[in-house]
Write an enzyme that holds these catalytic residues in place. Sequence first.
Site, PDB file in Angstrom:
ATOM      1  N   GLU A  29       0.835  -1.201   0.000  1.00  0.00           N
ATOM      2  CA  GLU A  29       0.000   0.000   0.000  1.00  0.00           C
ATOM      3  C   GLU A  29       0.877   1.260   0.000  1.00  0.00           C
ATOM      4  OE1 GLU A  29      -3.312  -2.432   2.635  1.00  0.00           O
ATOM      5  OE2 GLU A  29      -2.318  -0.683   3.504  1.00  0.00           O
ATOM      6  N   LEU A  58      -5.875  -1.353  -0.964  1.00  0.00           N
ATOM      7  CA  LEU A  58      -5.795  -1.388   0.502  1.00  0.00           C
ATOM      8  C   LEU A  58      -6.462  -2.660   1.005  1.00  0.00           C
ATOM      9  CD1 LEU A  58      -6.610   2.335   1.349  1.00  0.00           C
ATOM     10  CD2 LEU A  58      -4.399   1.271   0.882  1.00  0.00           C
ATOM     11  N   ALA A  59      -5.819  -3.782   0.775  1.00  0.00           N
ATOM     12  CA  ALA A  59      -6.369  -5.086   1.141  1.00  0.00           C
ATOM     13  C   ALA A  59      -5.215  -6.033   1.416  1.00  0.00           C
ATOM     14  CB  ALA A  59      -7.262  -5.630   0.027  1.00  0.00           C
ATOM     15  N   GLU A  60      -4.876  -6.206   2.703  1.00  0.00           N
ATOM     16  CA  GLU A  60      -3.734  -7.054   3.060  1.00  0.00           C
ATOM     17  C   GLU A  60      -3.924  -8.494   2.590  1.00  0.00           C
ATOM     18  OE1 GLU A  60      -5.080  -4.834   5.100  1.00  0.00           O
ATOM     19  OE2 GLU A  60      -3.410  -3.438   5.341  1.00  0.00           O
ATOM     20  N   GLN A  82       1.484  -2.476   5.866  1.00  0.00           N
ATOM     21  CA  GLN A  82       1.768  -1.096   6.255  1.00  0.00           C
ATOM     22  C   GLN A  82       2.028  -0.933   7.747  1.00  0.00           C
ATOM     23  OE1 GLN A  82      -1.137   2.298   5.482  1.00  0.00           O
ATOM     24  NE2 GLN A  82       0.342   2.530   3.812  1.00  0.00           N
ATOM     25  N   PHE A  83       1.318  -1.662   8.586  1.00  0.00           N
ATOM     26  CA  PHE A  83       1.602  -1.771  10.019  1.00  0.00           C
ATOM     27  C   PHE A  83       1.301  -3.216  10.414  1.00  0.00           C
ATOM     28  CE2 PHE A  83       0.681   2.701   9.444  1.00  0.00           C
ATOM     29  CZ  PHE A  83       1.710   3.311  10.145  1.00  0.00           C
ATOM     30  N   PHE A  86      -2.014  -5.124  11.186  1.00  0.00           N
ATOM     31  CA  PHE A  86      -2.952  -5.524  10.141  1.00  0.00           C
ATOM     32  C   PHE A  86      -2.645  -6.911   9.590  1.00  0.00           C
ATOM     33  CE2 PHE A  86      -2.684  -0.723   9.090  1.00  0.00           C
ATOM     34  CZ  PHE A  86      -3.408  -0.411  10.230  1.00  0.00           C
ATOM     35  N   HIS A 129      -1.499  -0.090  15.527  1.00  0.00           N
ATOM     36  CA  HIS A 129      -0.312   0.173  14.729  1.00  0.00           C
ATOM     37  C   HIS A 129       0.974  -0.322  15.405  1.00  0.00           C
ATOM     38  CE1 HIS A 129      -3.185   2.667  12.685  1.00  0.00           C
ATOM     39  NE2 HIS A 129      -2.285   3.048  11.771  1.00  0.00           N
TER      40      HIS A 129
END
Length: 325
Positions: A29, A58-60, A82-83, A86, A129
Amino acid sequence: MAQMTMIQAITDGMRNELKENEKVLVFGEDVGQNGGVFRATEGLQKEFGEDRVFDTPLAESGIGGLAAGLGVTGYRPVMEIQFFGFVFETFDAIVAQMARMRYRSGGVYNSPVTIRSPFGGGVKTPELHADSLEGLLAQAPGIKVVIPSGPYDAKGLLISAIRDNDPVVFLEHMKLYRSFREEVPEEDYSLPLGKANVKKEGNDVTIIAYGAMVQASMKAAEQLEKEGVSAEVIDLRTISPLDVETIVASVEKTNRAVVVQEAQKKAGIAANIVAEINDRAILSLEAPVKRVTAPDTVFPFASAEDTWLPNHKDIIEAANGVINF
């Protein structure tokens, strides 16, 4: 050598591998034109093109599925979550697919995927996060879990992770990204996965840590030295597989141990390290092994973070406790 922050060393490691191997792909992302939320991939898309460094939705779960598929078709994906809070969205792809691929296929297919992600407290991030979830992945067979404590290690370990034929979770503590610089070779070099580093030698107590807690442990060791206590500090670097031999050798020398992690007491890997020491070196111990961890609660809001996180004072107290047992 160049003076680099950890984020610069990570970028340099990815750049090195993108140059060395056209099968290396970097995606996640906002990692393309924006260079990622922490700018870890800054400039890489411009240098290597949109086919090799690119943004995803935006879809892990989609990122993980894409990486698993690319891995079995000959690519070396470097996917970014991204973190790390997630990671649950892509847990199936990592644990049920990538981790089992080589065994499931009888060695016909590998899953040479590197899963990069920031984590860790001390920077006042929003909820979900900062969580230390490394213990969940360390318990999954078939996955290596790497957590560098500084710039030099970060580049060398990341290069090794990308070249490894099995999935590697590569966790980057946010507090370490820009907090200090080290000399880092600008050329290609690698550090072995699964091998700990004795950051400081000592004789009275062994302090075992990883990630940002290595820096806290070094600070504690410096203070203990002033008090006449010689502490040995071990940076695990890789928490799965664990370098049990280095841990045991140190404990047999110092006869006392403190295990430090930022994760909650029942999370992380501290309990496993204590069990390994008990299994292999219990007759060398002059005191029970102590743990320095966060409390067993959810990660707090920013206003309570500094109180909740373990620090060098907690490590000093634990070290004095095992020495004076």
